[in-house]
Motif scaffolding. Structure first.
Motif, PDB file in Angstrom:
ATOM      1  N   GLY A  75       0.956  -1.238  -0.082  1.00 13.37           N
ATOM      2  CA  GLY A  75      -0.070   0.010  -0.063  1.00 13.37           C
ATOM      3  C   GLY A  75       0.866   1.082   0.041  1.00 13.37           C
ATOM      4  O   GLY A  75       0.349   2.117   0.842  1.00 13.37           O
ATOM      5  N   GLY A  76       2.003   1.175  -0.573  1.00 10.49           N
ATOM      6  CA  GLY A  76       2.880   2.224  -0.782  1.00 10.49           C
ATOM      7  C   GLY A  76       3.910   2.756   0.376  1.00 10.49           C
ATOM      8  O   GLY A  76       4.755   3.285   0.315  1.00 10.49           O
ATOM      9  N   GLY A  77       3.934   1.621   1.458  1.00  7.08           N
ATOM     10  CA  GLY A  77       4.735   1.840   2.584  1.00  7.08           C
ATOM     11  C   GLY A  77       5.669   0.611   2.365  1.00  7.08           C
ATOM     12  O   GLY A  77       5.294  -0.608   1.966  1.00  7.08           O
ATOM     13  N   LEU A  78       6.872   0.768   2.558  1.00  4.25           N
ATOM     14  CA  LEU A  78       8.102  -0.147   2.560  1.00  4.25           C
ATOM     15  C   LEU A  78       7.696  -1.446   3.444  1.00  4.25           C
ATOM     16  O   LEU A  78       7.337  -1.362   4.719  1.00  4.25           O
ATOM     17  CB  LEU A  78       9.488   0.173   2.876  1.00  4.25           C
ATOM     18  N   ASN A  79       7.660  -2.760   2.970  1.00  9.85           N
ATOM     19  CA  ASN A  79       7.478  -3.675   3.737  1.00  9.85           C
ATOM     20  C   ASN A  79       8.961  -4.399   4.489  1.00  9.85           C
ATOM     21  O   ASN A  79       9.465  -5.062   3.858  1.00  9.85           O
ATOM     22  CB  ASN A  79       7.051  -5.086   2.991  1.00  9.85           C
ATOM     23  N   LEU A  80       8.911  -3.971   5.691  1.00  8.27           N
ATOM     24  CA  LEU A  80      10.150  -4.183   6.420  1.00  8.27           C
ATOM     25  C   LEU A  80      10.065  -5.259   7.877  1.00  8.27           C
ATOM     26  O   LEU A  80      10.660  -5.094   8.905  1.00  8.27           O
ATOM     27  CB  LEU A  80      11.070  -2.965   6.870  1.00  8.27           C
ATOM     28  N   MET A  81       8.779  -5.871   7.674  1.00  8.09           N
ATOM     29  CA  MET A  81       8.333  -6.582   8.741  1.00  8.09           C
ATOM     30  C   MET A  81       9.424  -7.642   9.112  1.00  8.09           C
ATOM     31  O   MET A  81       9.664  -8.384   8.280  1.00  8.09           O
ATOM     32  CB  MET A  81       6.902  -6.975   8.443  1.00  8.09           C
ATOM     33  N   GLY A  82       9.956  -7.459  10.445  1.00  7.93           N
ATOM     34  CA  GLY A  82      10.953  -8.566  10.742  1.00  7.93           C
ATOM     35  C   GLY A  82      12.018  -8.462  10.370  1.00  7.93           C
ATOM     36  O   GLY A  82      12.951  -9.456  10.475  1.00  7.93           O
ATOM     37  N   ALA A  83      12.306  -7.296   9.490  1.00  3.50           N
ATOM     38  CA  ALA A  83      13.522  -7.308   8.691  1.00  3.50           C
ATOM     39  C   ALA A  83      14.619  -6.897   9.908  1.00  3.50           C
ATOM     40  O   ALA A  83      14.533  -6.316  10.697  1.00  3.50           O
ATOM     41  CB  ALA A  83      13.583  -6.126   7.548  1.00  3.50           C
ATOM     42  N   ASP A  84      15.927  -7.569   9.522  1.00  9.01           N
ATOM     43  CA  ASP A  84      17.249  -7.270  10.187  1.00  9.01           C
ATOM     44  C   ASP A  84      17.803  -6.150   9.716  1.00  9.01           C
ATOM     45  O   ASP A  84      18.411  -6.136   8.665  1.00  9.01           O
ATOM     46  CB  ASP A  84      18.353  -8.284  10.421  1.00  9.01           C
ATOM     47  N   LEU A  85      17.537  -4.817  10.102  1.00  7.06           N
ATOM     48  CA  LEU A  85      18.221  -3.569   9.596  1.00  7.06           C
ATOM     49  C   LEU A  85      19.335  -2.925  10.308  1.00  7.06           C
ATOM     50  O   LEU A  85      19.675  -2.039  10.165  1.00  7.06           O
ATOM     51  CB  LEU A  85      16.943  -2.568   9.627  1.00  7.06           C
ATOM     52  N   ARG A  86      20.258  -3.854  11.025  1.00  3.79           N
ATOM     53  CA  ARG A  86      21.121  -3.355  11.874  1.00  3.79           C
ATOM     54  C   ARG A  86      22.318  -2.921  10.974  1.00  3.79           C
ATOM     55  O   ARG A  86      23.106  -2.210  11.465  1.00  3.79           O
ATOM     56  CB  ARG A  86      21.701  -4.399  12.708  1.00  3.79           C
ATOM     57  N   ARG A  87      22.662  -3.219   9.708  1.00  8.04           N
ATOM     58  CA  ARG A  87      23.677  -3.211   9.034  1.00  8.04           C
ATOM     59  C   ARG A  87      23.220  -2.119   7.972  1.00  8.04           C
ATOM     60  O   ARG A  87      24.207  -1.955   7.022  1.00  8.04           O
ATOM     61  CB  ARG A  87      24.406  -4.454   8.340  1.00  8.04           C
ATOM     62  N   LYS A  88      21.852  -1.510   7.835  1.00  3.10           N
ATOM     63  CA  LYS A  88      21.407  -0.474   6.843  1.00  3.10           C
ATOM     64  C   LYS A  88      21.840   0.804   7.315  1.00  3.10           C
ATOM     65  O   LYS A  88      21.728   1.289   8.532  1.00  3.10           O
ATOM     66  CB  LYS A  88      20.009  -0.785   6.480  1.00  3.10           C
ATOM     67  N   ASN A  89      22.127   1.518   6.389  1.00  2.46           N
ATOM     68  CA  ASN A  89      22.526   2.963   6.437  1.00  2.46           C
ATOM     69  C   ASN A  89      21.191   3.642   6.506  1.00  2.46           C
ATOM     70  O   ASN A  89      20.605   3.902   5.340  1.00  2.46           O
ATOM     71  CB  ASN A  89      23.518   3.581   5.542  1.00  2.46           C
ATOM     72  N   LEU A  90      20.454   4.058   7.444  1.00  2.00           N
ATOM     73  CA  LEU A  90      19.191   4.568   7.368  1.00  2.00           C
ATOM     74  C   LEU A  90      19.058   6.070   7.702  1.00  2.00           C
ATOM     75  O   LEU A  90      18.062   6.572   8.120  1.00  2.00           O
ATOM     76  CB  LEU A  90      18.384   3.752   8.564  1.00  2.00           C
ATOM     77  N   ARG A  91      20.100   6.983   7.947  1.00  2.00           N
ATOM     78  CA  ARG A  91      20.062   8.056   8.030  1.00  2.00           C
ATOM     79  C   ARG A  91      19.606   8.928   6.855  1.00  2.00           C
ATOM     80  O   ARG A  91      20.044   8.525   5.679  1.00  2.00           O
ATOM     81  CB  ARG A  91      21.724   8.896   8.266  1.00  2.00           C
ATOM     82  N   GLY A  92      18.690   9.720   7.170  1.00  2.00           N
ATOM     83  CA  GLY A  92      18.097  10.493   6.088  1.00  2.00           C
ATOM     84  C   GLY A  92      17.028   9.663   5.123  1.00  2.00           C
ATOM     85  O   GLY A  92      16.747  10.294   4.119  1.00  2.00           O
TER      86      GLY A  92
END
Length: 272
Positions: free
Chosen positions: A183-200
């Protein structure tokens, strides 16, 4: 608008969130409840019988909800301190006004933050415009066209978000490339995002349910409307995240090392 006006003051409210809203037991409320019916735990003085043990009872729907000050505005402002129990003929209108007022206060919360990020006359004018709407009579409030109002607000919020994220370095394409959407929003359910650069990064409307964000730097990330239920933000830096609300924080899992914006607080149950 004073930020304190956008904080709940339950002692000045007629338990409106416990009556006006629809409850679903599956979403962490005491039981299924139709809108307009008092919760089984609402006392005569409008306080909650189980408020001190909501987290222990697993009532996540109750612990995460935030009215952004709409409850006291309607109770003490719109209806001048006269409750729906005292004047039952006003009940249905009062409940409808509360639901609308909560949305107006949500817009004010975001706009106030946007103005703090970028002092723009258009934003200031929009804040003044919506603030005036919150002081209308109940009869006038229920006639408001929220869809049209929200379109104008969203345009200003998006413009400000883009400006701030680009200054910080927009990493949206590189760090979350290939992620599917719902529905237009990223599906990150249960995702391991510890190594992602999420600044900005633009995480508006993202599904972050049960995502692992431990220790992640979310500075300047746009989190408007992101579903953060059970997201692990222990040790994460959200102190400069954009458009974050107390309700999102209440629904997430954090610890003493989680850094939050100055107007938000760590739930007491995080530290237990």
């Amino acid at each position: 608008m004073n930020s304190h006006d956008l904080k709940p003051a339950c002692e000045k409210c007629f338990g409106l969130c416990c009556v006006a809203l629809y409850f679903s037991h599956a979403e962490g409320f005491p039981q299924d409840k139709v809108a307009g019916k008092p919760c089984i735990n609402l006392k005569e003085d409008f306080r909650c019988k189980v408020h001190e043990s909501l987290n222990k009872k697993g009532l996540k729907g109750c612990t995460s909800y935030e009215c952004l000050g709409a409850g006291q505005k309607v109770s003490m402002g719109t209806y001048g301190g006269h409750s729906w129990r005292e004047e039952p003929e006003t009940a249905n209108e009062m409940f409808e006004v509360f639901i609308i007022m909560r949305q107006l206060h949500e817009m004010l919360w975001y706009l106030t933050e946007a103005f703090s990020l970028k002092s723009d006359n258009d934003i200031k004018e929009k804040i003044d415009e919506i603030e005036k709407l919150t002081h209308l009579s109940g009869e006038a409030i229920v006639k408001l066209d929220l869809v049209t109002i929200r379109v104008g607000v969203n345009a200003l919020l998006f413009k400000t978000s883009e400006f701030i994220r680009k200054k910080a370095g927009d990493n949206e394409k590189s760090s979350l490339k290939g992620k599917k959407t719902i529905g237009g929003g990223l599906n990150l359910m249960g995702a391991d995002l510890r190594r992602k650069n999420l600044r900005g990064v633009n995480l508006s409307g993202a599904y972050l349910i049960a995502a692992n964000l431990r220790g992640v730097d979310l500075s300047f990330a746009d989190l408007i409307g992101a579903d953060m239920r059970d997201a692990d933000i222990s040790g994460a830096n959200l102190s400069k995240s954009i458009y974050l609300t107390q309700a999102q924080i209440n629904a997430a899992k954090g610890d003493s090392g989680t850094r939050l914006p100055r107007l938000l607080v760590k739930p007491t149950y995080w530290l237990k």
